[in-house]
Motif scaffolding. Structure first.
Motif, short mmCIF file in Angstrom:
data_model
loop_
_atom_site.label_atom_id
_atom_site.label_comp_id
_atom_site.label_asym_id
_atom_site.label_seq_id
_atom_site.Cartn_x
_atom_site.Cartn_y
_atom_site.Cartn_z
N HIS A 90 -21.81 127.88 61.53
CA HIS A 90 -22.27 129.19 62.70
C HIS A 90 -20.87 129.47 62.90
O HIS A 90 -19.93 129.23 63.49
CB HIS A 90 -22.84 128.63 63.56
CG HIS A 90 -23.02 129.47 64.79
ND1 HIS A 90 -23.19 129.05 66.07
CD2 HIS A 90 -22.94 130.83 64.75
CE1 HIS A 90 -23.27 130.16 66.79
NE2 HIS A 90 -23.31 131.13 66.26
N PHE A 117 -22.71 129.96 73.13
CA PHE A 117 -22.55 129.36 71.74
C PHE A 117 -23.38 128.19 71.93
O PHE A 117 -23.97 127.81 70.78
CB PHE A 117 -21.24 129.28 71.40
CG PHE A 117 -20.23 130.10 71.47
CD1 PHE A 117 -20.95 131.63 71.38
CD2 PHE A 117 -18.72 130.07 71.60
CE1 PHE A 117 -19.86 132.83 71.19
CE2 PHE A 117 -17.87 131.24 71.37
CZ PHE A 117 -18.59 132.50 71.41
N ASP A 174 -26.63 127.22 69.14
CA ASP A 174 -26.59 126.18 68.37
C ASP A 174 -27.87 125.32 68.75
O ASP A 174 -28.29 124.63 67.59
CB ASP A 174 -25.23 125.26 68.44
CG ASP A 174 -24.19 125.92 67.87
OD1 ASP A 174 -24.41 126.78 66.76
OD2 ASP A 174 -22.69 125.76 68.09
N THR A 226 -19.46 124.75 64.21
CA THR A 226 -19.42 126.09 64.87
C THR A 226 -17.91 126.72 64.67
O THR A 226 -16.99 125.72 65.26
CB THR A 226 -19.97 126.34 66.31
OG1 THR A 226 -21.42 126.20 66.20
CG2 THR A 226 -19.80 127.78 66.81
N ASP A 273 -23.37 137.14 64.81
CA ASP A 273 -23.29 135.64 64.34
C ASP A 273 -23.56 135.61 62.84
O ASP A 273 -24.66 136.08 62.59
CB ASP A 273 -23.57 134.61 65.39
CG ASP A 273 -25.25 135.18 65.63
OD1 ASP A 273 -26.04 135.55 64.66
OD2 ASP A 273 -25.77 135.22 66.92
N VAL A 289 -16.77 123.58 69.68
CA VAL A 289 -16.42 124.38 68.55
C VAL A 289 -14.86 124.40 67.67
O VAL A 289 -14.28 123.75 68.42
CB VAL A 289 -16.67 125.95 68.92
CG1 VAL A 289 -18.16 125.86 69.70
CG2 VAL A 289 -15.49 126.13 70.06
#
Length: 272
Positions: A68, A83, A87, A100, A56, A124
């Motif tokens: 991200h 995820f 975060d 993201t 990542d 996301v």
């Protein structure tokens, strides 16, 4: 404790994302630093076990936000939970907005991008490499290289991500094409950075160990190894200087030139 492999990859990402390379993903921002979820969160969330992970990428933008990136070759709706936790750890560390983007390889065309956990609403953005034709992209860049036409930052990013785009060729062949293209990129334009990122992506997406070895042998590992070695040497020199070791002895023990050691002294004085 320094993580040389992680450091060189993130430095490479930072160098390549400078300028307008981020526009490859449709983002119109300037990037000022690069790290990983684990590195960003590790310093403050010491009570939580954070596994080292350079799959990542976390890019800090000039508008006080973070971007991200996650890279996926398969799809599982449960990934959203992972995820979200990443975060949350990053936000706890930096206290700034996070965007993201999950980048999916060409064989994935549709995914869930929202998670409703009651009090927590998580979202996301999906970037599907299936929307990009790798064969057409390769021919366009190869034509530029053959004619001596300068490559744009987006061209350089395309070389990195060609193996993830849709193509009639298999994944290993796509990596081979990208690596061969990278060797035509002048060193001053980011050849080392491209190859470091291809090295990283091959590690993630190539499961056959024999094929992985073959691809890594194609990459200019000599320069990568030299950069890692220098990174380690600089860390040793910094520790010696912090202990008060005379510059002459630091130079003698590390082999670093005087201008480099003087620059390290200046950097340490500025921090102090």
């Amino acid at each position: 404790m320094p993580q040389p492999i992680e450091d060189i990859i993130m430095k490479s990402i930072m160098e390549l994302f400078k300028g307008d390379a981020i526009k490859f993903f449709g983002i119109n921002k300037q990037i000022i630093s690069a790290t990983t979820i684990s590195a960003a969160a590790r310093s403050e969330l010491t009570h939580i076990h954070i596994q080292k992970n350079i799959d990542d990428w976390v890019l800090e933008a000039d508008d006080n936000t973070f971007i991200h990136f996650e890279f996926q070759s398969d799809y599982d709706p449960k990934d959203l939970s992972r995820f979200m936790v990443s975060d949350a750890m990053l936000y706890t560390s930096v206290r700034r907005p996070i965007r993201t983007i999950v980048v999916y390889t060409a064989d994935i065309k549709d995914t869930i991008t929202t998670l409703d956990a009651g009090a927590i609403k998580y979202n996301v953005e999906a970037f599907y490499m299936s929307t990009l034709d790798g064969d057409i992209t390769y021919e366009a860049i190869h034509s530029k290289v053959a004619s001596g036409e300068p490559l744009t930052k987006q061209d350089l990013m395309s070389i990195v991500f060609l193996p993830m785009m849709k193509s009639n060729a298999d994944k290993v062949t796509r990596f081979e094409k990208s690596i061969n293209l990278s060797k035509e990129v002048p060193a001053s334009d980011g050849q080392l950075q491209i190859q470091a990122m291809l090295h990283l992506l091959a590690d993630k997406f190539i499961k056959d160990p024999d094929m992985l070895v073959k691809l890594k042998e194609m990459i200019n590992m000599t320069r990568l190894t030299e950069m890692i070695r220098q990174d380690k040497t600089i860390e040793i020199a910094k520790k010696m200087l912090i202990r008060g070791t005379p510059i002459e002895i630091v130079m003698e023990d590390t082999g670093l030139d005087e201008p480099i050691v003087n620059k390290l002294v200046e950097e340490l004085n500025n921090v102090a």
